[in-house]
Design a protein around this motif. Structure first.
Motif, mmCIF file in Angstrom:
data_model
loop_
_atom_site.group_PDB
_atom_site.id
_atom_site.type_symbol
_atom_site.label_atom_id
_atom_site.label_comp_id
_atom_site.label_asym_id
_atom_site.label_seq_id
_atom_site.Cartn_x
_atom_site.Cartn_y
_atom_site.Cartn_z
ATOM 1 N N ARG A 288 2.829 70.174 39.301
ATOM 2 C CA ARG A 288 2.076 69.028 38.793
ATOM 3 C C ARG A 288 1.442 69.362 37.454
ATOM 4 N NH1 ARG A 288 -0.726 65.660 43.683
ATOM 5 N NH2 ARG A 288 1.006 65.855 45.130
ATOM 6 N N CYS A 600 0.795 59.581 43.316
ATOM 7 C CA CYS A 600 -0.079 59.193 42.205
ATOM 8 C C CYS A 600 0.693 58.719 40.979
ATOM 9 C CB CYS A 600 -1.029 60.319 41.841
ATOM 10 S SG CYS A 600 -0.193 61.750 41.150
ATOM 11 N N CYS A 605 -4.726 57.792 41.225
ATOM 12 C CA CYS A 605 -4.903 59.242 41.407
ATOM 13 C C CYS A 605 -5.419 59.517 42.818
ATOM 14 C CB CYS A 605 -5.916 59.727 40.377
ATOM 15 S SG CYS A 605 -6.469 61.413 40.635
ATOM 16 N N THR A 606 -4.872 60.538 43.455
ATOM 17 C CA THR A 606 -5.335 60.868 44.810
ATOM 18 C C THR A 606 -6.257 62.080 44.800
ATOM 19 O OG1 THR A 606 -3.334 62.151 45.201
ATOM 20 C CG2 THR A 606 -3.311 59.863 45.933
ATOM 21 N N GLY A 607 -6.644 62.514 43.604
ATOM 22 C CA GLY A 607 -7.685 63.534 43.496
ATOM 23 C C GLY A 607 -7.275 64.940 43.880
ATOM 24 N N CYS A 608 -6.062 65.351 43.483
ATOM 25 C CA CYS A 608 -5.650 66.710 43.848
ATOM 26 C C CYS A 608 -6.315 67.749 42.959
ATOM 27 C CB CYS A 608 -4.132 66.864 43.797
ATOM 28 S SG CYS A 608 -3.468 67.081 42.140
ATOM 29 N N GLY A 609 -6.879 67.294 41.832
ATOM 30 C CA GLY A 609 -7.622 68.215 40.983
ATOM 31 C C GLY A 609 -6.810 68.871 39.884
ATOM 32 N N VAL A 610 -5.497 68.748 39.929
ATOM 33 C CA VAL A 610 -4.668 69.459 38.955
ATOM 34 C C VAL A 610 -4.950 68.980 37.526
ATOM 35 C CG1 VAL A 610 -2.294 69.804 38.138
ATOM 36 C CG2 VAL A 610 -2.826 70.084 40.562
ATOM 37 N N CYS A 611 -4.970 67.652 37.333
ATOM 38 C CA CYS A 611 -5.118 67.140 35.966
ATOM 39 C C CYS A 611 -6.449 67.566 35.331
ATOM 40 C CB CYS A 611 -4.949 65.626 35.931
ATOM 41 S SG CYS A 611 -3.292 65.115 36.420
ATOM 42 N N PRO A 612 -7.599 67.323 35.982
ATOM 43 C CA PRO A 612 -8.844 67.755 35.339
ATOM 44 C C PRO A 612 -8.921 69.273 35.170
ATOM 45 C CG PRO A 612 -9.267 66.872 37.550
ATOM 46 C CD PRO A 612 -7.845 66.550 37.213
ATOM 47 N N ASN A 618 -0.469 63.030 34.167
ATOM 48 C CA ASN A 618 0.873 62.483 34.346
ATOM 49 C C ASN A 618 1.292 61.759 33.073
ATOM 50 O OD1 ASN A 618 0.996 63.369 36.983
ATOM 51 N ND2 ASN A 618 0.358 61.406 37.869
HETATM 52 S S1 SF4 Z 1 -5.061 64.921 39.608
HETATM 53 FE FE1 SF4 Z 1 -3.142 64.331 38.578
HETATM 54 S S2 SF4 Z 1 -1.518 65.126 39.844
HETATM 55 FE FE2 SF4 Z 1 -3.363 65.212 41.073
HETATM 56 S S3 SF4 Z 1 -3.350 63.306 42.225
HETATM 57 FE FE3 SF4 Z 1 -4.517 62.886 40.379
HETATM 58 S S4 SF4 Z 1 -3.021 62.097 38.900
HETATM 59 FE FE4 SF4 Z 1 -1.860 63.067 40.577
#
Ligand code: SF4
Lengths: 625, 247
Positions: A288, A600, A605-612, A618
């Motif tokens: 991700r 997502c 966003c489902t809040g997996c934390g990867v983006c922040p 994405n």
């Molecule tokens: S943080 Fe990014 S990868 Fe994770 S759920 Fe949200 S949009 Fe998807």
């Protein structure tokens, strides 16, 4: 250096007549990029034979970028097959790079790709052949830095003793930064230990010798890893990510092999990442966020790549190519462009719905071999647990569409031993396979029904680090056997063939996937007992692993069958793909409640934390269907 | 639908250096890629899995050099032969470089049927301490010819090399002290062709019987590369041509 950089091809040449597939060792392929006169040299090694390693996209990217860098030359290496390795040992020839036929030990950096857990003994085989000390600790200023990275770097602990550093995440920029910095530090006369301490300051670089193992009540049997007292290193090393994927070279591949490979074709990576959120899948977390290339970029990359290499097949690669928002447009443009050239397009796997079949039809032309689908579980209940968001109706429609379009064979992938699995879920696999056969018989004309083939392949579930199932145990052998019997007894249709994935290698994959530093001597012991090429079924002997483990006082079966408490500190949590622990815990709980979580890239966003955490996001080039 | 006009380009290329270790299929595969890289207007076959219309001369044993390998490439458009050759050269690894290209009749016989003559040159040196003369080699070869055939192993299977049918003529020349050059003029067709390394194995056995009577002879099999009485620097296919067109 223990070895001088010089061409030693003359020493392996007499061996070529005595080994199978000499073309593995001769180099001089079209499109090699190494720069013989550069002062700083890197050798990238794929831990398997040439034919398996050459198509690797990760190495192609790093090879391309390193050779573009001023003053750096990058060559490649592979593991000689056992016939050649034995001949080389007998003749006293060390492991040689391909382009320069020079001793691998004469390079400044030796970088290994980590494709999966079953390559573990091959790193040692390579280092031993290269005449480089196996243990990082025993290497001196005369040895290259030995580093590793790749998709399976997210629990590096079992390998910690063999590598000076791990490069975590997407390596396109990281490898160049690492080598340029290393060159400076070397020129400045720093010792090996000092160099590594400096290199550990580059984001994404994990130097295991600067960390130590702690066993306390908060951790599992493997303990957890923390910075050594007094070392100024980060507690958590986050993966590197190419936030702007669109600017990366879409055709990193340049070398065109002579040997005929399994995947002998041009590959264009059309997107990176997958956010469907299957809870067993490590790549679904570690790749991700999701980033797509534009349709224009893909089409021109394919055309340019084919001209440059001369391949007659192009594969549009990614974890889920049919999820690309413009896949339909890309395929139809390519089909028009490549008509009457004999060049074919392929996509790696089929999405399990009628859109997936429509796309498969786009690339199949007249040739319809088999289609593969991965429902992963037999019952809806189980598919909800693993968050495989497909229904029996989806499969029904996909199969119907495929067999109406002319396919006659399909293969269905399943897993066994998933968390919360009951006998009824196993029986459901059989029912699903029988149902698929019924559907095909409805749509295939009677005179062609003899050709119908449905096969199901059932692997043993392997819990992986950094997934919502990372706390789970692996099913024990006796129970695996019982469930396999149950499945066989439940299949009614004679058109269904059942295949099992090897349970013995699954044990090793499972233990290395969730184990800790204490496994390093086990890997060493297995290699010393003759184990190499574990990924080749005929080379794999479980007894070597079991013996090696018991010599270290470890019972491998007991280890993999042990679940971890949800609040335990896990052995790999200091090397992170950016996902938050809270997200994984939540996903695990939702799994047990049978609640699904959406994708997502198709919703919020489902809040997996990867983006922040990684400062990326994405990037879609259109609406996903 | 009328058949479009097609053109058959006949190309001679070499096989040398490390690339002589490539197998026949590997070379064929490589040349298909060369043609695509060269951007020539190649024709493809009709049917389920269309592929390039290109055909090759008889397979060369792995490890053997050649100055005379051939392929026929069918093109859908006429490209002047010198230009086609230049484009192929630019797209070919140097150790497989094409040397000449010319158009032949589209209905011309396939290369494997056309090229019935193959000439080999073998560069060899006699083993240290053995005073082998060209006459010894000639004599031994003549005796092998008298026997008519050689039995050898290919894997576990026993095979026969028909020397009487495949070896048309031979000559031996002294090159330097202890160094010789053997020239083999051979006939090849669908029923079989000369395998120089098998002939050399038989020659070695013949010479060893005389010079090294106490040494046990190795089994004669395909893929042999080392001999008792001499070492072989190179086996080179120097010519492939049509016997009927012999000057
Ligand atoms: S943080 Fe990014 S990868 Fe994770 S759920 Fe949200 S949009 Fe998807």
């Amino acid at each position: 250096m223990r070895h001088v950089y010089e061409d030693r091809f003359a020493e392996i040449e007499p061996l070529l007549n005595r080994v199978e597939k000499p073309s593995r060792y001769i180099d001089h392929e079209w499109g090699t990029l190494a720069k013989p006169d550069a002062a700083y040299r890197v050798c990238l090694i794929y831990p398997d034979v040439y034919e398996v390693g050459l198509p690797n996209q990760g190495i192609a990217i790093l090879y391309n970028n390193l050779n573009k860098a001023e003053g750096i030359s990058c060559e490649r290496g592979y593991i000689p097959w056992i016939d050649m390795a034995d001949e080389m040992r007998a003749a006293g020839v060390p492991l040689l790079s391909l382009e320069g036929a020079a001793p691998v030990a004469a390079f400044d950096v030796v970088g290994f790709h980590i494709p999966h857990e079953l390559a573990a003994t091959n790193y040692l085989e390579a280092l031993d052949l290269a005449d480089i000390p196996l243990m990082a600790q025993e290497r001196t200023d005369d040895d290259p830095l030995v580093v590793a990275g790749g998709p399976s770097v997210y629990n590096p602990e079992p390998l910690y003793a063999f590598f000076d550093a791990f490069l975590v995440g997407e390596g396109e920029d990281l490898i160049v930064e690492f080598c340029e910095r290393h060159r400076e530090l070397k020129a400045a006369g720093l010792t090996r230990a000092e160099q590594l301490r400096e290199l550990a300051k580059i984001p994404g670089v994990y130097v295991p010798s600067l960390y130590e193992l702690v066993h306390d009540e908060a951790s599992t049997r493997w303990g957890h890893t923390v910075p050594r007292a007094g070392e100024d290193v980060p507690e958590v090393i986050y993966k590197r990510v190419a936030a702007d994927f669109g600017v990366t070279d879409p055709v990193p591949q340049s070398v065109v092999p002579y040997a005929q490979l399994v995947h002998d074709r041009l590959s264009v990576e059309v997107l990176r990442g997958c956010a469907r959120g299957c809870r067993f899948c490590q790549a679904g977390i570690t790749y991700r966020p999701v980033r797509e290339r534009s349709a224009d970029q893909v089409v021109s990359a394919v055309v340019h790549g084919l001209e440059k290499t001369g391949y007659d097949e192009v594969s549009l690669t990614s974890l889920s190519t049919t999820d690309h928002s413009c896949v339909k447009e890309i395929l139809s443009r390519l089909n028009r462009r490549l008509a009457d050239t004999g060049i074919s397009v392929s996509i790696p796997s089929q999405r399990l719905d009628s859109f997936g079949v429509e796309m498969a039809l786009e690339v199949a032309g007249e040739k319809k071999g088999g289609l593969t689908f991965a429902p992963e579980a037999g019952s809806q209940r189980m598919r909800d647990i693993i968050n495989k968001n497909v229904t029996e109706e989806d499969l029904d429609r996909a199969v119907r569409a495929a067999f109406q379009a002319g396919w006659r064979r399909c293969k269905l992938y399943f897993m066994m031993g998933l968390p919360g699995e009951r006998d009824e879920d196993i029986v459901a696999i059989a029912h699903l396979a029988d149902h698929v056969v019924e559907v095909t018989r409805e749509v295939v004309p009677p005179e062609q029904r003899g050709g119908i083939g449905v096969s199901i392949s059932v692997a043993v579930f392997i819990p992986k680090a950094w997934t919502p199932f990372q706390w789970c145990a692996q099913l024990d052998d006796a129970e695996v056997k019982r469930r396999q019997q149950l499945l066989l007894a439940s299949v009614k249709s004679r058109a269904v063939r059942v295949h099992y994935h090897d349970a013995e290698t699954s044990l090793i994959e499972a233990v290395l996937s969730r184990g800790g530093r204490e496994l390093a001597p086990v890997i060493l012991g297995a290699w010393q007992r003759g184990q190499r090429f574990d990924a080749w079924t005929e080379q794999f002997e479980l007894s070597r692993w079991l013996d090696a483990a018991s010599a270290c006082g470890i019972d491998l079966r007991e280890a993999v069958q042990e679940p971890f408490p949800l609040d335990a500190k896990l052995p790999w949590e200091h090397v992170s793909p950016g996902v938050s622990r809270g997200f994984l815990e939540r996903e695990y709980r939702r799994a047990l409640e049978g609640k699904t979580t959406h994708d997502c890239t198709r919703d919020t966003c489902t809040g997996c934390g990867v983006c922040p955490t990684l400062g990326a996001g994405n990037v879609l080039v259109g609406e996903r269907s | 639908m009328t058949e479009p006009t097609l053109f058959k380009l006949r190309v001679r290329y070499v096989k040398r250096g490390r690339l002589r270790y490539l197998g026949h299929l590997e070379v064929a595969h490589t040349i298909e890629r060369v043609v695509r890289r060269a951007g020539l207007p190649y024709a493809v076959t009709q049917g389920f899995s269309p592929h390039m219309r290109v055909a090759f001369s008889a397979a060369l044993p792995v490890g053997t050099y050649s100055e005379s390998e051939w392929y026929d490439l069918v093109l859908t458009e006429y490209v002047p032969a010198p230009e086609a050759l230049a484009r192929l050269v630019a797209a070919t690894p140097t150790d497989l470089v094409p040397l000449e290209a010319a158009y032949v009749d589209i209905r011309a016989k396939a290369l494997t049927a056309h090229l019935t003559r193959a000439v080999y040159r073998i560069d060899m040196t006699s083993a240290e301490g053995l005073a082998i003369s060209p006459a010894d080699i000639e004599d031994a070869l003549a005796r092998i010819c008298d026997r008519g055939s050689i039995e050898y192993l290919r894997g576990k299977k026993t095979k026969r090399l028909d020397v009487a049918r495949t070896l048309t003529a031979f000559s031996v020349e002294h090159a330097a002290s202890g160094a010789f050059q053997i020239t083999l003029d051979t006939h090849q067709d669908n029923d079989g062709s000369m395998r120089p390394e098998i002939l050399l194995g038989a020659l070695d056995a013949m010479l060893a019987a005389r010079y090294l009577p106490d040494v046990e002879l190795p089994v004669l099999e395909t893929g042999i590369a080392s001999f008792l009485c001499f070492s072989v620097a190179a086996i080179v296919r120097v010519e492939q041509s049509c016997e009927d067109e012999r000057a």
